[in-house]
Scaffold this active site. Sequence first.
Site, PDB file in Angstrom:
ATOM      1  N   GLU A 141       3.132   4.964  -4.322  1.00 39.62           N
ATOM      2  CA  GLU A 141       3.655   5.192  -5.405  1.00 39.62           C
ATOM      3  C   GLU A 141       2.930   5.975  -6.303  1.00 39.62           C
ATOM      4  O   GLU A 141       1.659   5.700  -6.655  1.00 39.62           O
ATOM      5  CB  GLU A 141       4.825   5.288  -6.385  1.00 39.62           C
ATOM      6  CG  GLU A 141       5.987   4.571  -4.775  1.00 39.62           C
ATOM      7  CD  GLU A 141       7.478   4.140  -5.340  1.00 39.62           C
ATOM      8  OE1 GLU A 141       7.895   4.734  -6.302  1.00 39.62           O
ATOM      9  OE2 GLU A 141       7.486   2.536  -5.443  1.00 39.62           O
ATOM     10  N   ASN A 142       3.174   6.806  -7.604  1.00 38.90           N
ATOM     11  CA  ASN A 142       2.498   7.022  -8.860  1.00 38.90           C
ATOM     12  C   ASN A 142       1.359   8.201  -8.434  1.00 38.90           C
ATOM     13  O   ASN A 142       1.280   8.405  -7.592  1.00 38.90           O
ATOM     14  CB  ASN A 142       2.178   6.369 -10.098  1.00 38.90           C
ATOM     15  CG  ASN A 142       2.653   6.415 -11.153  1.00 38.90           C
ATOM     16  OD1 ASN A 142       3.114   7.378 -11.464  1.00 38.90           O
ATOM     17  ND2 ASN A 142       3.710   5.465 -11.648  1.00 38.90           N
TER      18      ASN A 142
END
Length: 563
Positions: free
Chosen positions: A384-385
Amino acid sequence: MFSRRKRRSSRPRLLALIGSAALAVAGAVALPTTAQAANVLSNAGFESGSTSPWTCSGGLGSVVSSPVHGGTKALSGAASSSDNAKCSQTVSVQPNTAYTLSGWVRGNYVYLGVDGGASTWTQSPTAYSQLTVQFTTGASQTSATIYTQGWYAQGTYYADDISLDGPGGGGGDTQAPTAPTALKSTGKTSTSVSLSWTGASDNVGVTGYDVYSGGSNKLLTVSGTSATVSGLSPSTAYAFTVKAHDAAGNASAASNSVSVTTDQGSGGGTGFKQAAPYFYTGWGDPPSPATVMNATGVKWFTMAFVLSSGGCNPAWDGQRALTGGQDQTAINAIRSAGGDVVPSIGGWSGNKLGPNCSTPEALAGAYQKVIDAYGLKAIDVDIENSDEFENEAVQDRILGALKIVKANNPGLRTILTFGTSTTGPTYYGNRLIEQSKALNADIDVFTIMPFDFGGGSDMYGSTVNAAEGLKTKLKSVFGWDDTTAYAHIGISGMNGLSDQQETTTPAIWTQVKDWSNSHHIARLAFWSVNRDRPCAGGGVAENCSGISQDNWQFTKITAGFTG
């Protein structure tokens, strides 16, 4: 661009690892890599049915038919309180020469090494784990004693497919055997392939045959002209070759190549099914996992979270050692109650391994530490991110690392978990899938997180639409049919209130579970067991769902997922 907001009171997103199988792919699948030189050892896979020429201390070594890594036999060493059941073999070697020693072991405190030289060990793998050590012989050294052993009072260990790669000290014999011929498959299952071939000839004598996958990845060594390769993945294509070797370490050219696709596992695709809600020991008033298991029937948990403790070093939450602490206590309790875990590696926040490990090989080494710590059957990477999911270099590094650990741990299942839009993967999700194909990463399950869409009331409809979008993408990239694509899909929801105030009720989650069963997907999870308690009007909290529900209600629903 789709982004996801996380706060500490809800789920910190992390990549996770998990254990065993493979996607159906066209072409050969990479398996454990070793040097291409001949195996100098004799009876390296114990297929003769006896330990000879291995010598075991105290008469504590024997050959068993289960558990095995490859073929049909393995070594069993019954270490006692007074004897470590050391089994050794002395072979001829050449001076000033580099050798690579490797083997597959399981049990408590198992060692592999060379007398008077290098050795390595592993603590307590419950499945076969590969040990590898390199050494260089001395200026006048012409023999080496290779050994494997357990440790005092630690119980029986097992070893199989031990290989010493390098030139033998064969007294001037430099003539290689002829290549084996007529290699063919004589049978297969969803996880194994049986092979036979016509033997080779040699000026002195053939001492064994090495079975390879993909041309360079040695799987096992046998003394006869047949072998069974186990620990493979369902619905997966493999290309096998065989080489002969003699006592001097001379290796033949490869035989003809034979391609075999393993049978389909139960439910299509990889045959892998997992109901595994997230469990976190770091905060959120973690409950007793055994209590939850007894109340709900759930068997698997996704354990959060593995991060970097500085550099390319894995630790729970980036601060707790992999073994010996509260996380291991929870895992031990889960396994004692008949369950198992898949660690979640990565996530939305925190210091992650993906950006900190500089190469796929280094990152694979970090993953391997987690695998070895618990003898895992599966790993999950929660990507993620902007530091991982939206960083193309890190995406590729993670895929490369998962490819390596999949090759080095036959049977290990690999899972990727990532965010989604209401209609399926976003730009970076699509890229992740495309690159997994381009890099032959052989990912078993692509798990989407269908929440934090930015609002919306129809969480069932949005979840199904997102999963159908993922299915369409998998079909396009891999050329799969609907059944196979569904069998590589996972769903990881958020019970009760999400960070963005979306509401998933027990009734909605039951609909999601029923849809998942009817479409035979691979994995169902949610964040989190810690939150699987009522607190109507409590908002987004770490230890309750924010809605009215029964204790462990979402976990019990999830336990009904069978795929």
